[in-house]
Design a protein around this motif. Structure first.
Motif, PDB file in Angstrom:
ATOM      1  N   LEU A 178       0.836  -1.194   0.000  1.00 12.40           N
ATOM      2  CA  LEU A 178       0.000   0.000   0.000  1.00 12.40           C
ATOM      3  C   LEU A 178       0.874   1.248   0.000  1.00 12.40           C
ATOM      4  O   LEU A 178       1.959   1.272   0.577  1.00 12.40           O
ATOM      5  CB  LEU A 178      -0.883   0.034   1.242  1.00 12.40           C
ATOM      6  CG  LEU A 178      -2.152  -0.810   1.240  1.00 12.40           C
ATOM      7  CD1 LEU A 178      -2.785  -0.775   2.619  1.00 12.40           C
ATOM      8  CD2 LEU A 178      -3.141  -0.285   0.208  1.00 12.40           C
ATOM      9  N   ILE A 179       0.371   2.311  -0.659  1.00 10.58           N
ATOM     10  CA  ILE A 179       0.991   3.623  -0.518  1.00 10.58           C
ATOM     11  C   ILE A 179       0.738   4.096   0.912  1.00 10.58           C
ATOM     12  O   ILE A 179      -0.131   3.579   1.602  1.00 10.58           O
ATOM     13  CB  ILE A 179       0.371   4.607  -1.541  1.00 10.58           C
ATOM     14  CG1 ILE A 179       0.438   4.018  -2.942  1.00 10.58           C
ATOM     15  CG2 ILE A 179       1.087   5.941  -1.517  1.00 10.58           C
ATOM     16  CD1 ILE A 179       1.832   3.690  -3.419  1.00 10.58           C
ATOM     17  N   ASN A 180       1.470   5.094   1.373  1.00 10.64           N
ATOM     18  CA  ASN A 180       1.407   5.468   2.787  1.00 10.64           C
ATOM     19  C   ASN A 180       0.003   5.879   3.246  1.00 10.64           C
ATOM     20  O   ASN A 180      -0.902   6.070   2.451  1.00 10.64           O
ATOM     21  CB  ASN A 180       2.420   6.575   3.101  1.00 10.64           C
ATOM     22  CG  ASN A 180       2.059   7.891   2.424  1.00 10.64           C
ATOM     23  OD1 ASN A 180       0.916   8.322   2.391  1.00 10.64           O
ATOM     24  ND2 ASN A 180       3.052   8.552   1.859  1.00 10.64           N
ATOM     25  N   GLU A 181      -0.140   6.023   4.575  1.00  8.74           N
ATOM     26  CA  GLU A 181      -1.464   6.239   5.162  1.00  8.74           C
ATOM     27  C   GLU A 181      -2.114   7.532   4.710  1.00  8.74           C
ATOM     28  O   GLU A 181      -3.338   7.652   4.751  1.00  8.74           O
ATOM     29  CB  GLU A 181      -1.381   6.214   6.697  1.00  8.74           C
ATOM     30  CG  GLU A 181      -0.594   7.338   7.343  1.00  8.74           C
ATOM     31  CD  GLU A 181       0.885   7.007   7.481  1.00  8.74           C
ATOM     32  OE1 GLU A 181       1.560   7.712   8.241  1.00  8.74           O
ATOM     33  OE2 GLU A 181       1.363   6.075   6.815  1.00  8.74           O
ATOM     34  N   LYS A 226       1.905   2.920   9.642  1.00  5.69           N
ATOM     35  CA  LYS A 226       2.069   1.837   8.673  1.00  5.69           C
ATOM     36  C   LYS A 226       3.458   1.910   8.057  1.00  5.69           C
ATOM     37  O   LYS A 226       3.960   2.986   7.747  1.00  5.69           O
ATOM     38  CB  LYS A 226       1.012   1.956   7.570  1.00  5.69           C
ATOM     39  CG  LYS A 226       1.042   0.802   6.582  1.00  5.69           C
ATOM     40  CD  LYS A 226       0.069   1.039   5.433  1.00  5.69           C
ATOM     41  CE  LYS A 226       0.561   2.174   4.560  1.00  5.69           C
ATOM     42  NZ  LYS A 226      -0.268   2.397   3.385  1.00  5.69           N
ATOM     43  N   SER A 227       4.086   0.767   7.880  1.00  8.51           N
ATOM     44  CA  SER A 227       5.404   0.711   7.246  1.00  8.51           C
ATOM     45  C   SER A 227       5.534  -0.636   6.541  1.00  8.51           C
ATOM     46  O   SER A 227       4.600  -1.426   6.491  1.00  8.51           O
ATOM     47  CB  SER A 227       6.515   0.897   8.289  1.00  8.51           C
ATOM     48  OG  SER A 227       6.443  -0.117   9.274  1.00  8.51           O
ATOM     49  N   PHE A 237       5.252  -1.898  21.509  1.00  8.94           N
ATOM     50  CA  PHE A 237       4.296  -1.620  20.438  1.00  8.94           C
ATOM     51  C   PHE A 237       3.497  -2.885  20.135  1.00  8.94           C
ATOM     52  O   PHE A 237       3.974  -4.004  20.350  1.00  8.94           O
ATOM     53  CB  PHE A 237       5.025  -1.198  19.159  1.00  8.94           C
ATOM     54  CG  PHE A 237       5.696   0.148  19.244  1.00  8.94           C
ATOM     55  CD1 PHE A 237       5.048   1.286  18.793  1.00  8.94           C
ATOM     56  CD2 PHE A 237       6.973   0.271  19.781  1.00  8.94           C
ATOM     57  CE1 PHE A 237       5.666   2.520  18.862  1.00  8.94           C
ATOM     58  CE2 PHE A 237       7.597   1.503  19.858  1.00  8.94           C
ATOM     59  CZ  PHE A 237       6.936   2.636  19.396  1.00  8.94           C
ATOM     60  N   VAL A 238       2.300  -2.670  19.628  1.00  4.79           N
ATOM     61  CA  VAL A 238       1.519  -3.765  19.056  1.00  4.79           C
ATOM     62  C   VAL A 238       1.785  -3.760  17.553  1.00  4.79           C
ATOM     63  O   VAL A 238       1.580  -2.743  16.880  1.00  4.79           O
ATOM     64  CB  VAL A 238       0.013  -3.591  19.320  1.00  4.79           C
ATOM     65  CG1 VAL A 238      -0.781  -4.695  18.617  1.00  4.79           C
ATOM     66  CG2 VAL A 238      -0.263  -3.591  20.814  1.00  4.79           C
ATOM     67  N   LYS A 239       2.244  -4.893  17.026  1.00  2.00           N
ATOM     68  CA  LYS A 239       2.515  -5.025  15.597  1.00  2.00           C
ATOM     69  C   LYS A 239       1.475  -5.931  14.956  1.00  2.00           C
ATOM     70  O   LYS A 239       1.161  -7.006  15.485  1.00  2.00           O
ATOM     71  CB  LYS A 239       3.912  -5.603  15.352  1.00  2.00           C
ATOM     72  CG  LYS A 239       5.028  -4.579  15.387  1.00  2.00           C
ATOM     73  CD  LYS A 239       6.330  -5.214  14.906  1.00  2.00           C
ATOM     74  CE  LYS A 239       7.437  -4.186  14.792  1.00  2.00           C
ATOM     75  NZ  LYS A 239       8.688  -4.779  14.279  1.00  2.00           N
ATOM     76  N   ILE A 240       0.976  -5.492  13.794  1.00  4.70           N
ATOM     77  CA  ILE A 240      -0.051  -6.263  13.089  1.00  4.70           C
ATOM     78  C   ILE A 240       0.370  -6.422  11.635  1.00  4.70           C
ATOM     79  O   ILE A 240       0.591  -5.422  10.934  1.00  4.70           O
ATOM     80  CB  ILE A 240      -1.427  -5.559  13.141  1.00  4.70           C
ATOM     81  CG1 ILE A 240      -1.754  -5.111  14.570  1.00  4.70           C
ATOM     82  CG2 ILE A 240      -2.521  -6.467  12.576  1.00  4.70           C
ATOM     83  CD1 ILE A 240      -2.766  -3.996  14.648  1.00  4.70           C
ATOM     84  N   PHE A 241       0.493  -7.670  11.189  1.00  2.91           N
ATOM     85  CA  PHE A 241       0.743  -7.967   9.780  1.00  2.91           C
ATOM     86  C   PHE A 241      -0.591  -8.407   9.169  1.00  2.91           C
ATOM     87  O   PHE A 241      -1.067  -9.514   9.465  1.00  2.91           O
ATOM     88  CB  PHE A 241       1.787  -9.075   9.620  1.00  2.91           C
ATOM     89  CG  PHE A 241       3.170  -8.650  10.009  1.00  2.91           C
ATOM     90  CD1 PHE A 241       4.058  -8.178   9.047  1.00  2.91           C
ATOM     91  CD2 PHE A 241       3.597  -8.711  11.326  1.00  2.91           C
ATOM     92  CE1 PHE A 241       5.337  -7.786   9.393  1.00  2.91           C
ATOM     93  CE2 PHE A 241       4.870  -8.316  11.684  1.00  2.91           C
ATOM     94  CZ  PHE A 241       5.751  -7.848  10.715  1.00  2.91           C
ATOM     95  N   SER A 266       6.706  -6.873   3.603  1.00  5.35           N
ATOM     96  CA  SER A 266       5.336  -7.037   4.082  1.00  5.35           C
ATOM     97  C   SER A 266       4.869  -5.762   4.770  1.00  5.35           C
ATOM     98  O   SER A 266       5.633  -5.109   5.485  1.00  5.35           O
ATOM     99  CB  SER A 266       5.239  -8.210   5.069  1.00  5.35           C
ATOM    100  OG  SER A 266       5.549  -9.418   4.430  1.00  5.35           O
ATOM    101  N   VAL A 267       3.594  -5.417   4.569  1.00  3.98           N
ATOM    102  CA  VAL A 267       3.001  -4.263   5.234  1.00  3.98           C
ATOM    103  C   VAL A 267       2.790  -4.595   6.713  1.00  3.98           C
ATOM    104  O   VAL A 267       2.299  -5.674   7.058  1.00  3.98           O
ATOM    105  CB  VAL A 267       1.650  -3.895   4.578  1.00  3.98           C
ATOM    106  CG1 VAL A 267       0.942  -2.811   5.378  1.00  3.98           C
ATOM    107  CG2 VAL A 267       1.879  -3.429   3.149  1.00  3.98           C
ATOM    108  N   VAL A 268       3.197  -3.677   7.590  1.00  6.05           N
ATOM    109  CA  VAL A 268       2.995  -3.871   9.021  1.00  6.05           C
ATOM    110  C   VAL A 268       2.414  -2.596   9.614  1.00  6.05           C
ATOM    111  O   VAL A 268       2.817  -1.482   9.251  1.00  6.05           O
ATOM    112  CB  VAL A 268       4.313  -4.260   9.740  1.00  6.05           C
ATOM    113  CG1 VAL A 268       5.384  -3.188   9.549  1.00  6.05           C
ATOM    114  CG2 VAL A 268       4.065  -4.477  11.236  1.00  6.05           C
TER     115      VAL A 268
END
Length: 601
Positions: free
Chosen positions: A152-155, A560-561, A531-535, A566-568
């Motif tokens: 994805l492009i940035n937020e 988002k990064s 931090f909470v990380k979500i893939f 992979s997007v996280v």
């Protein structure tokens, strides 16, 4: 729930006010739309207040953008079917690829969403639907022999609604796209974002404002490579199954002015072409098709230029002859106006004839060059190519229909899935991919020691389970990586309830065992941020349910990064690990399975 006649009457009034507000907005009367929305808010209940606030915001946005309007020179406009209007843009032939395709698995939606992928492209921007059907902009880059995992492009460029038709400028510095979810006045609005070389990312997108954006659907804006024209599409003045393509003179330094009146705004947004043939350069209206050689391609392009100029000149002289014919029967008042129009047109006629003469001369030069070089070409084939559908000769600017490109298959990198080291109880347990303990203070729950290696049946759904081979030859198994004693203590009974009655808490500092008492003392002296990380499961975006869960549980930043392709998404920072663990569990309950809590990096 009991039926309330008063509530029903109030809802009817809200619906009527919103319908009137919508009509006012579509007629560019944003002030009236705002007033009607405020009246609706006075009687709206909790079930309809969101819809009213959305309408109110669109009206207010329209009012605000009336202070920043452009006034471009309009060259031409032509209406086309919605299903394939993009094929009439002056872009390389075969550059649009039909959906569904490898990058976008669905072709559904009110607006077609083909992928723009011209031959030789090393970077593809495209719009695709996520699991909820929301279309966002993704990008993939060609690396050596593989294309990168789409991200994805940035937020800033990603909303909870649709983004479509991303187009990058020739110099790679500007991204233009349409969105229904960003700051706008309703329907699809047009936005531009600038590339920031310092952050190596796109900046915050800006609504292009009137007359590019409108209360209707506006999309697919490009600037021609020759720097002469800006072209975009809109349904502001046609049926829902059609769009009008507008051709404007490119304005390198647009002047923003305020438009106070509704009538002036409507006229500005109608984008009526100026009847001035001198503004038209037909070479920019023609797009080419790959032939057997660059010479033949050049010849074909010039042949199209000649044909379109001849058509334009024919229409122009026919209109001039018609005015001359009417002159003899016109009234005195009409004669004055007709005479002025005839004289003005006659002034342009020599320039058009001269342009056609030069175009024919260029075509003859190419033919002579072919003879000199001994090039043999299939005239019939070239003529057939030149006979492709051409529209708009009567306006002086012509639109040539391109062909779809062939179906494509991209060899892509495989996304790297990170092992989730969060404590979990699963239908089938998992052993840790790496048994090395992280640096710093960490607690584990030791579950058993035995002389043989454990199997999945032995760990009874626990994850992640760490294995340690002791000097005695026995194997010790522990579950979890807990950064504080409270987290380990809060999960030990869950472990015991699975049959591991002798489970105990153990502690480590930089991978070396320490007593739990010493660890708790050290813990009181350490402040740890996590931090909470979500893939995301679809490797692109979070579900609406997960986003809502996060927003309701915390006001911490959501960033988002991309990590290892992979997007996280990262929520935090938290100085209370238990709070982070609570949010992590809630996000899992919302449907995101790859969630973990990590220390600050």
């Amino acid at each position: 729930m009991a039926f309330s006649p008063l509530a029903a009457m109030a809802q009817i009034r809200v619906n009527r006010l919103l319908a009137s507000a919508d009509s006012a907005r579509l007629s560019y009367d944003f002030r009236k739309a705002e007033d009607l929305c405020r009246k609706a808010l006075e009687v709206a209940d909790s079930t309809s207040v969101t819809a009213v606030e959305e309408q109110l915001m669109m009206a207010q946005n329209g009012l605000n953008m009336m202070d920043f309007c452009s006034d471009p020179s309009v060259v031409a406009r032509q209406t086309f079917p919605l299903r394939d209007f993009f094929l009439f843009y002056p872009l390389p032939n075969n550059s649009w690829r039909q959906s569904p395709n490898q990058l976008d698995s669905t072709a559904s939606g009110p607006v077609p969403t083909p992928v723009y992928y011209p031959a030789g492209a090393e970077e593809i921007y495209y719009s695709c639907a996520d699991a909820q059907g929301i279309r966002n902009i993704c990008r993939t880059i060609h690396k050596d022999s593989l294309w990168s995992v789409p991200t994805l492009i940035n937020e800033h460029l990603t909303s909870s609604s649709d983004e479509i038709f991303p187009m990058v400028s020739g110099d790679g510095k500007t991204l233009t796209f349409a969105s229904t979810g960003l700051y706008g006045m309703g329907g699809y609005d047009l936005y531009q974002a600038e590339w920031n070389p310092e952050t190596n990312d796109w900046g915050v997108p800006v609504n292009m404002g009137f007359p590019y954006s409108s209360p209707y659907d506006d999309f697919l804006l490009i600037n021609t490579d020759d720097g002469k024209y800006t072209i975009f599409a809109s349904n502001r003045d046609c049926g829902k199954d059609s769009v009008t393509i507008y051709v404007l003179e490119y304005d390198v330094m647009p002047v923003r002015t305020s438009v106070a009146g509704i009538k002036e705004l409507r006229e500005l947004s109608s984008l009526t072409p100026q009847d001035d043939p001198a503004r038209i350069d037909n070479e920019s209206a023609v797009s080419g098709k790959e032939m057997e050689s660059p010479e033949q391609q050049h010849y074909l392009e010039q042949l199209k230029v000649v044909r379109t100029m001849r058509d334009s000149l024919s229409k122009f002289t026919a209109r001039l002859d018609g005015m001359r014919a009417r002159l003899s029967t016109a009234t005195d008042e009409e004669k004055a106006s007709l005479t002025e129009s005839i004289m003005d047109s006659e002034l342009h006629l020599p320039a058009l004839n001269d342009a056609l003469r030069k175009a024919v001369g260029k075509l003859q030069e190419i033919e002579m060059d072919f003879l000199m070089k001994g090039i043999v070409f299939d005239a019939g084939k070239l003529q057939a190519q030149a006979d492709k559908e051409v529209v708009g000769a009567s306006t002086g600017y012509t639109f040539t229909r391109n062909d779809y490109g062939p179906r494509f298959t991209l060899e892509m990198e495989q996304p790297v899935r990170k092992f989730d080291y969060s404590f979990m109880i699963l239908p089938e347990g998992r052993f840790a991919e790496d048994n090395t303990l992280p640096e710093g203070l960490v607690y584990q729950i030791q579950i058993f020691t035995q002389s043989r290696k454990a199997t999945l049946d032995d760990i009874n759904g626990l994850s992640p389970v760490f294995e340690k081979l002791n000097p005695s030859g026995k194997y010790t198994y522990s579950v979890g990586l807990f950064r504080d004693y409270a987290s380990a203590l809060g999960n030990i009974n869950k472990v015991k309830s699975l049959g591991f009655r002798t489970a105990i808490i153990t502690a480590y500092r930089d991978g070396k065992p320490v007593s739990v008492a010493d660890a708790r003392k050290m813990e009181s002296e350490i402040t740890v941020f996590c931090f909470v990380k979500i893939f995301p499961e679809n490797s692109q975006s979070l579900s609406e349910t997960a986003l809502t869960t996060i927003q309701e549980m915390t006001d911490k930043d959501l960033q988002k990064s991309v990590e290892d392709g992979s997007v996280v998404y990262r929520v935090g920072p938290f100085n209370d690990r238990q709070e982070a663990e609570r949010i992590s569990e809630a996000v899992r309950q919302a449907g995101e399975t790859n969630v973990s809590v990590t220390e600050a990096e």
